[in-house]
Design a protein around this motif. Structure first.
Motif, mmCIF file in Angstrom:
data_model
loop_
_atom_site.group_PDB
_atom_site.id
_atom_site.type_symbol
_atom_site.label_atom_id
_atom_site.label_comp_id
_atom_site.label_asym_id
_atom_site.label_seq_id
_atom_site.Cartn_x
_atom_site.Cartn_y
_atom_site.Cartn_z
ATOM 1 N N GLN A 57 -9.367 -8.577 9.337
ATOM 2 C CA GLN A 57 -8.019 -9.134 9.267
ATOM 3 C C GLN A 57 -7.048 -8.517 10.275
ATOM 4 O O GLN A 57 -5.886 -8.900 10.334
ATOM 5 C CB GLN A 57 -7.453 -8.926 7.855
ATOM 6 C CG GLN A 57 -8.208 -9.696 6.781
ATOM 7 C CD GLN A 57 -7.969 -11.187 6.911
ATOM 8 O OE1 GLN A 57 -8.612 -11.871 7.709
ATOM 9 N NE2 GLN A 57 -7.014 -11.687 6.167
ATOM 10 N N ALA A 58 -7.527 -7.526 11.022
ATOM 11 C CA ALA A 58 -6.632 -6.815 11.942
ATOM 12 C C ALA A 58 -6.058 -7.754 13.003
ATOM 13 O O ALA A 58 -6.752 -8.647 13.500
ATOM 14 C CB ALA A 58 -7.378 -5.669 12.614
ATOM 15 N N ILE A 59 -4.808 -7.545 13.310
ATOM 16 C CA ILE A 59 -4.174 -8.209 14.453
ATOM 17 C C ILE A 59 -3.564 -7.081 15.281
ATOM 18 O O ILE A 59 -3.003 -6.133 14.730
ATOM 19 C CB ILE A 59 -3.119 -9.223 13.972
ATOM 20 C CG1 ILE A 59 -3.830 -10.352 13.212
ATOM 21 C CG2 ILE A 59 -2.326 -9.786 15.151
ATOM 22 C CD1 ILE A 59 -2.885 -11.379 12.609
ATOM 23 N N VAL B 33 -10.336 3.189 12.257
ATOM 24 C CA VAL B 33 -9.832 3.772 11.009
ATOM 25 C C VAL B 33 -9.660 2.719 9.916
ATOM 26 O O VAL B 33 -9.812 3.007 8.734
ATOM 27 C CB VAL B 33 -8.497 4.518 11.260
ATOM 28 C CG1 VAL B 33 -7.420 3.573 11.737
ATOM 29 C CG2 VAL B 33 -8.006 5.252 10.028
ATOM 30 N N LEU B 34 -9.378 1.483 10.314
ATOM 31 C CA LEU B 34 -9.163 0.429 9.321
ATOM 32 C C LEU B 34 -10.413 0.223 8.478
ATOM 33 O O LEU B 34 -10.347 -0.065 7.286
ATOM 34 C CB LEU B 34 -8.777 -0.890 10.015
ATOM 35 C CG LEU B 34 -7.516 -0.838 10.890
ATOM 36 C CD1 LEU B 34 -7.321 -2.164 11.611
ATOM 37 C CD2 LEU B 34 -6.289 -0.490 10.048
ATOM 38 N N SER C 35 -10.779 3.585 6.025
ATOM 39 C CA SER C 35 -9.725 4.061 5.121
ATOM 40 C C SER C 35 -10.107 3.991 3.654
ATOM 41 O O SER C 35 -9.853 4.929 2.896
ATOM 42 C CB SER C 35 -8.450 3.254 5.335
ATOM 43 O OG SER C 35 -7.858 3.629 6.543
ATOM 44 N N TRP D 54 -12.532 6.745 2.888
ATOM 45 C CA TRP D 54 -11.860 8.047 2.975
ATOM 46 C C TRP D 54 -11.052 8.346 1.707
ATOM 47 O O TRP D 54 -10.933 9.501 1.315
ATOM 48 C CB TRP D 54 -10.927 8.076 4.199
ATOM 49 C CG TRP D 54 -11.645 8.247 5.510
ATOM 50 C CD1 TRP D 54 -12.981 8.459 5.705
ATOM 51 C CD2 TRP D 54 -11.055 8.240 6.829
ATOM 52 N NE1 TRP D 54 -13.252 8.578 7.054
ATOM 53 C CE2 TRP D 54 -12.088 8.452 7.766
ATOM 54 C CE3 TRP D 54 -9.755 8.078 7.308
ATOM 55 C CZ2 TRP D 54 -11.870 8.507 9.147
ATOM 56 C CZ3 TRP D 54 -9.530 8.128 8.676
ATOM 57 C CH2 TRP D 54 -10.563 8.341 9.591
ATOM 58 N N LYS D 55 -10.527 7.291 1.086
ATOM 59 C CA LYS D 55 -9.691 7.501 -0.116
ATOM 60 C C LYS D 55 -10.413 8.319 -1.178
ATOM 61 O O LYS D 55 -9.786 9.029 -1.946
ATOM 62 C CB LYS D 55 -9.293 6.158 -0.743
ATOM 63 C CG LYS D 55 -8.379 5.305 0.119
ATOM 64 C CD LYS D 55 -6.909 5.475 -0.213
ATOM 65 C CE LYS D 55 -6.078 4.446 0.536
ATOM 66 N NZ LYS D 55 -4.917 5.046 1.213
ATOM 67 N N ILE D 56 -11.751 8.160 -1.233
ATOM 68 C CA ILE D 56 -12.487 8.942 -2.240
ATOM 69 C C ILE D 56 -13.403 9.959 -1.566
ATOM 70 O O ILE D 56 -14.364 10.440 -2.160
ATOM 71 C CB ILE D 56 -13.281 8.037 -3.210
ATOM 72 C CG1 ILE D 56 -14.270 7.119 -2.453
ATOM 73 C CG2 ILE D 56 -12.334 7.186 -4.068
ATOM 74 C CD1 ILE D 56 -15.316 6.495 -3.365
ATOM 75 N N PRO E 195 -5.370 -8.386 -4.588
ATOM 76 C CA PRO E 195 -5.427 -9.849 -4.581
ATOM 77 C C PRO E 195 -5.720 -10.389 -3.180
ATOM 78 O O PRO E 195 -6.488 -11.342 -3.025
ATOM 79 C CB PRO E 195 -4.031 -10.250 -5.051
ATOM 80 C CG PRO E 195 -3.555 -9.098 -5.853
ATOM 81 C CD PRO E 195 -4.150 -7.878 -5.217
ATOM 82 N N ALA E 196 -5.141 -9.755 -2.168
ATOM 83 C CA ALA E 196 -5.356 -10.235 -0.806
ATOM 84 C C ALA E 196 -6.820 -10.084 -0.398
ATOM 85 O O ALA E 196 -7.382 -10.931 0.305
ATOM 86 C CB ALA E 196 -4.454 -9.470 0.162
ATOM 87 N N VAL F 225 -8.927 -13.940 -9.069
ATOM 88 C CA VAL F 225 -7.935 -12.983 -8.573
ATOM 89 C C VAL F 225 -7.213 -12.428 -9.788
ATOM 90 O O VAL F 225 -6.635 -13.174 -10.573
ATOM 91 C CB VAL F 225 -6.920 -13.683 -7.639
ATOM 92 C CG1 VAL F 225 -5.858 -12.694 -7.177
ATOM 93 C CG2 VAL F 225 -7.636 -14.301 -6.457
ATOM 94 N N SER G 255 -4.401 -9.732 -11.712
ATOM 95 C CA SER G 255 -2.953 -9.674 -11.487
ATOM 96 C C SER G 255 -2.453 -8.375 -10.857
ATOM 97 O O SER G 255 -1.419 -8.348 -10.226
ATOM 98 C CB SER G 255 -2.206 -9.926 -12.791
ATOM 99 O OG SER G 255 -2.556 -8.918 -13.714
ATOM 100 N N ALA H 80 -3.456 -4.697 -8.547
ATOM 101 C CA ALA H 80 -4.458 -4.089 -7.667
ATOM 102 C C ALA H 80 -4.705 -2.662 -8.081
ATOM 103 O O ALA H 80 -3.793 -1.905 -8.280
ATOM 104 C CB ALA H 80 -3.982 -4.129 -6.236
#
Lengths: 712, 712
Positions: free
Chosen positions: A547-549, A561-562, A565, A568-570, A670-671, A708, A710, A712
């Motif tokens: 999804q990167a722009i 890094v995207l 990430s 890395w959070k865990i 959701p995204a 989806v 409600s 996140a």
């Protein structure tokens, strides 16, 4: 036909093996010399060409391995050659390269495997008068231990305290020793680096020109060089005719003050001439060199490979054909004619570079004395110049990255269309394959070996129109084998694919119109929550990159890094890059762009480039996860264009369902869920028309949206 | 007392001005020589020290500007000095540096402003026998046009076709000319680069040692060097006593084979000696040099700055005091004693480096002949060595980045506690300020000038315990002025703050226990949907960076993309870095770490570092947005530690409400809204006990959660 596992090692890269170094995953790329030459990180199978020009892909189960014998005798014979008249060498280095720095090489170049018995994909053998050492990295320690004879010392590259090849040589040789190499097998950059290190102990690096010493021992057993016919790559797939490509290249030459260039990368030659070959597995290339001058284009190739059709094609493109072996003579001729020769030192072998430099020296020595003084002075000043005054007298070497790499990396409309079409057929084959596997394992409670599964996949792919070959050796890793990033299943030793373990499948096809490379990880039974959390985080990384722009010309590493990430959070990560370039019906790995933590590759991403998006996670002795799509870099036509830049993003090429049951939806935003549902809806839309019956049904089931939630 | 705008220019950096170069925002940092010396990017005010030691912060409205006069006479006088006995110069470069490469400099060093009349913060003046040119960047073109006299040529740095200082010099001077500089005002690296460029046209760079030529014209009007007393930085804030710090530094020396080091960065000296000064605005430092030997520590400082308390403190720490001016003599003594002297070439002025090298040469010249030959050979081999054999005979320069920068950047527990405390009081002052502004503008319908608002903010901060000074000149930018990244409001020309425009306020305080730096952007009326979308995307970037978790030693630039991604999605970006280091009750800008698109700064983020998180967006002639917090790099104690790494994240230091009404919640994910609500709940919890009455009420209102919607 015998097949062996092979890998192009980089002698000098061996010192950097270890976490986050060259020995990463198949997705990892190192580009020597500023993103020029892709450094192999993939397991590959090289087959001795049949010479028939037929499709060479064959099931893994057909391969056999012979245990090496008589290593001692080989070593003794090699050492005898150290004393050949005019040589008097103290050591000889046997790398795994071919003369073109290819990723996949022909069997006749597998000299390191022949001399050492070690058939792993990465390794460098060094033989001194009384020692023989083989360097390889962590993936192959066990295999090397098994395969090396008692006279060989295994050097575990990347392990603390283990010297590099040149460190070891400077240490074991008495000062002032002579170390020999085959100059065709070392890039000029690599040879220079080696020479420099050796010189610290006054050792001398010598180029052994008259034949590779291993070949002298191999004798008639040495496989013949491949002689498969080349074919014309249809203009409807190539998009641009040869004359236009050559014309652009000549423009590059003129701008750099050059009058000629030697191209030695096989995929660059194939791309420039709209030719495809069949000399090695997986890469549709032919062994050849190309010299482009301002008014002349010469292809150096075994003439037996040139079919009548190709003869016409080359004649129409004003390309002259000369024998492969006559290249050095031609290089010398260029020097004699005062050519300003563009040489890419990162991938041109030092035999060529040396031939030109020597001929230049001769040119100036033969000049009348007064004129000579001036020319040599000027020449020395400019020998390494980036751009020069083409009016300058006498020949000159211009050391600069080949302009063909970037031209080839930016695909034209026809190439992109071909890639899109090939990916749809590949997706249909994969849908058929996954339907088959799921039915067999889940419904019929059958199990298969990893090799059998890979063979079945090839069967499905082979049925697709325009299929030529696998684009690399399939990585079919069940359970713990999936955690071995460069895993290669072998018929005798491989694990089974069942409903108890995660199963990682990384594979690709060569088609007449495109090249594919896709990885999916599935569980055919009940995944653990750990497996689900890791899979979800890998997918989140995949989505974030997809999804990167980003502004045009952003170096790929900025986006890396995207993809990490979420892991890395865990406190998790993966030891390979996230994306590599892919050729259009060409090499599955190509430069110069990449998406990686290798921050030195400053190549900017540009519209029309193709890269893979393949984050992963590997839990040692447990499981491996990788999710890989190929994507096209595209202008996103953003509502703003800050800084006057185009803002780029990715168009997906790969349309294969991602197993939703492996997802922990509670971790996803959701995204992210929306992304997944949109992707699956796109898969259904594009691939369902190509499949029928139970495959159609399987595709339907596997592309249904997930709810989806409600928060996140 | 007169105040002027000032900025430390880097002569050589001027050539890289332009998009994404040095002329970025205040948050942008360039680190010369691998992350060593922070390059100024901030507007600063430097005041002539009162010598009283009192708090020197004063409202912006108290400042006055004099239009420069008599530029011609000054130029003529300067040119006369070109012919001083022994000089015979053809050009003289007047940069804006002080001898310590400081960000904020004392008035006596503002020679470029004196000679040219141009008072902008960045600029380099170059005077030849018949020409006078001033280089500055786009921020100052208008100001420079107004301030420069008719004899000066304005060089618009970064504009296509405009030469750099050295390009211009090589062009206008006849070959073989002599270009003079004050060697105290150029780092060794900068001087070497200049020398190299000039040498291409056989020009010679000469160091004018006996006094700065501008000072000779300035005469008695030149402000006296600051002489404010230094004070002891309490151990309860410093956390580590001087002896321990010096002892660690000596360990660094021993490991590098050095026997001594010259420290010339003022904040490094302040940090090492637990001293704080009052010589310049915003930075609590004193002009000084420090030499640390293995058994001796010598502080070179004006003795009149040393109070009895400091005398005792220094004596207890075994620090000897010598006059500031005696440094070069001492450097020569070190050479004579055979010292292995550690010199950071990126920040040590070339006068010092040159003094040492000359003394080394003398040392070897005076040796008996045989011994000399060997030593010179050895010395030449090792002059630039990274680590050396300390047994080697004779003096030696070890060129290496100062080890103090990284030691200072990694804060200890006491420093972090001090920073936390200072930030809470700063937050209380800001809550009072915002309550005041909102009440006045929204309820009372009053408007204020940007300068008046900044002055009021200072008033609130000044009331906080331990407040010393602003940490930089407040950026108070209403409407279009907010889009000028380095904007500085002036009483006569500034805009008003009202309820019609966005208002950007970037400010910070120096406290006895810590340093703050915070930016908020608000709209006191009805923001447009464009402003809201941009604000929301800036906040999304801020949140993404704030929430990042990453392996220890990840270079800051890897995280930069996280702060930009949301803007990139719609083709927007900002032309400055995202984060800079901040000192603990020291400089508001410090290296070596940073978070930026300057990919060359490989300094890894480590636990205990402090960085700013300040993405922004600037719409020319319309509005500017920046949201800045300071954060501490902390071990996140992740459930996994892949690769044996700690995984780091950020602890927030800044607790100031973010204006929710500027948010387009429909663009935000539930997780982002949750972040905002958690942040505001933390702000309320921490700051509400420190405020009363209407401020308490304002804080309550401005920290209420916003609703989390169901889809992103």
């Amino acid at each position: 036909m015998e097949a062996v596992i092979w890998k192009r090692p980089c002698v000098l890269a061996l010192k950097s093996c270890g976490p986050f170094a060259t020995c990463g995953s198949r997705g990892t790329f190192g580009f020597r010399n500023g993103g020029r030459a892709p450094q192999r990180t993939f397991i590959l199978r090289v087959i001795n060409s049949t010479g028939s020009g037929a499709v060479v892909a064959r099931p893994s189960s057909a391969r056999k391995y012979k245990k090496s014998e008589g290593v001692d005798r080989k070593l003794a014979a090699l050492r005898q050659l150290f004393h050949k008249p005019g040589l008097q060498m103290d050591a000889y280095i046997i790398p795994s390269q071919d003369p073109h720095q290819s990723e996949f090489i022909a069997e006749c170049f597998m000299r390191r495997a022949f001399i050492s018995g070690f058939t792993g994909s990465a390794g460098t053998a060094v033989v001194t008068k009384d020692k023989a050492s083989l360097w390889t990295d962590g993936r192959y320690f066990l295999q090397a231990e098994n395969q090396l004879g008692p006279d060989w010392m295994l050097m575990r590259a990347g392990t603390p305290g283990v010297p590099t090849v040149s460190e070891w040589l400077t240490d074991v040789l008495s000062p002032g020793s002579k170390v020999g190499i085959d100059p065709f097998l070392f890039s000029s950059d690599a040879a220079e680096e080696l020479k420099h290190t050796l010189s610290t102990k006054d050792h001398k690096l010598i180029y052994v020109y008259d034949g590779n010493l291993v070949d002298e021992i191999w004798k008639e057993d040495r496989p013949k060089p491949p002689a498969a016919p080349v074919r014309v790559h249809d203009i409807k797939y190539a998009g641009l005719d040869v004359s236009s490509k050559i014309s652009s290249l000549r423009q590059n030459l003129v701008e750099a003050g050059a009058t000629s260039i030697v191209i030695s990368m096989l995929d660059e030659i194939a791309w420039l001439l709209n030719l495809r070959g069949n000399d090695v597995a997986h890469s549709p290339v032919a062994y050849a060199y190309l010299i482009v001058e301002l008014d002349l284009t010469t292809l150096f190739i075994d003439p037996s490979k040139i079919t009548p059709e190709v003869t016409v094609h080359l004649r129409n493109s004003n390309v002259t054909v000369k024998p492969y072996e006559s290249l050095l003579l031609e290089v010398e001729r260029l020097a004699n004619c005062g050519a300003k020769l563009w040489l890419d030192m990162s991938c041109t072998n030092v035999a060529i570079v040396d031939a030109f430099h020597s001929a230049c020296n001769k040119y100036f020595e033969n000049l009348p004395k007064r004129s000579k003084q001036k020319s040599i002075k000027e020449r020395n000043k400019l020998l390494n110049a980036k751009s020069i005054d083409s009016e300058m007298e006498g020949p000159l070497a211009i050391h600069k990255a080949s302009p063909v790499a970037i031209a080839k990396a930016i695909k034209n409309g026809a190439e992109l269309d071909g890639m899109r079409q090939a990916h749809l057929r590949d997706a249909a084959a994969l849908a058929e394959f996954w339907t088959w596997l799921e039915t067999k394992v889940v419904q019929d409670k059958t199990t298969f070996t990893e090799v059998e599964v890979a063979d079945k996949l090839l069967e499905f792919r082979s049925k697709q129109a325009g299929f030529l070959d696998t684009s690399f050796d399939t990585i079919s890793g069940s359970g713990a084998n999936g955690a071995i990033i460069h895993y290669r299943a072998e018929p005798d030793t491989c694990d089974i694919v069942d409903d108890k373990k995660l199963y990682l499948l990384d594979s690709g096809g060569q088609y007449v119109d495109g090249t594919t490379d896709v990885t999916r990880t599935v569980h055919l039974g009940e995944p653990s929550s750990r497996e689900m959390e890791c899979f979800t985080r890998v997918l989140q990384g995949h989505i974030a990159l997809d999804q990167a722009i980003f502004p045009e010309n952003t170096p790929g590493f900025v986006l890396d890094v995207l993809a990490r990430s979420s892991l890395w959070k865990i406190g998790l990560d993966y030891r390979h890059g996230t994306g590599h370039g892919v050729g259009a019906s060409l090499n599955v790995h190509e430069g110069p762009q990449g998406i990686s933590y290798r921050y030195e590759n400053m190549t900017g991403l540009q519209e029309g480039m193709i890269v893979s998006n393949e984050p992963g996670y590997y839990e040692d002795r447990s499981f491996g996860i990788r999710i890989e799509n190929l994507v096209i870099v595209r202008d996103m036509e953003t509502p703003n264009r800050f800084g006057g830049n185009s803002y780029l993003g990715f168009e997906r090429l790969t349309f294969v369902p991602i197993q939703s049951k492996l997802l922990d939806l509670s971790l996803m935003s959701p995204a992210e869920i929306e992304w997944l549902n949109n992707y699956h809806s796109e898969v259904w839309e594009k691939v369902s028309p190509l499949v029928q019956g139970d495959v159609h049904e399987w595709l339907w089931k596997n592309t249904r949206p997930v709810p989806v939630h409600s928060t996140a």
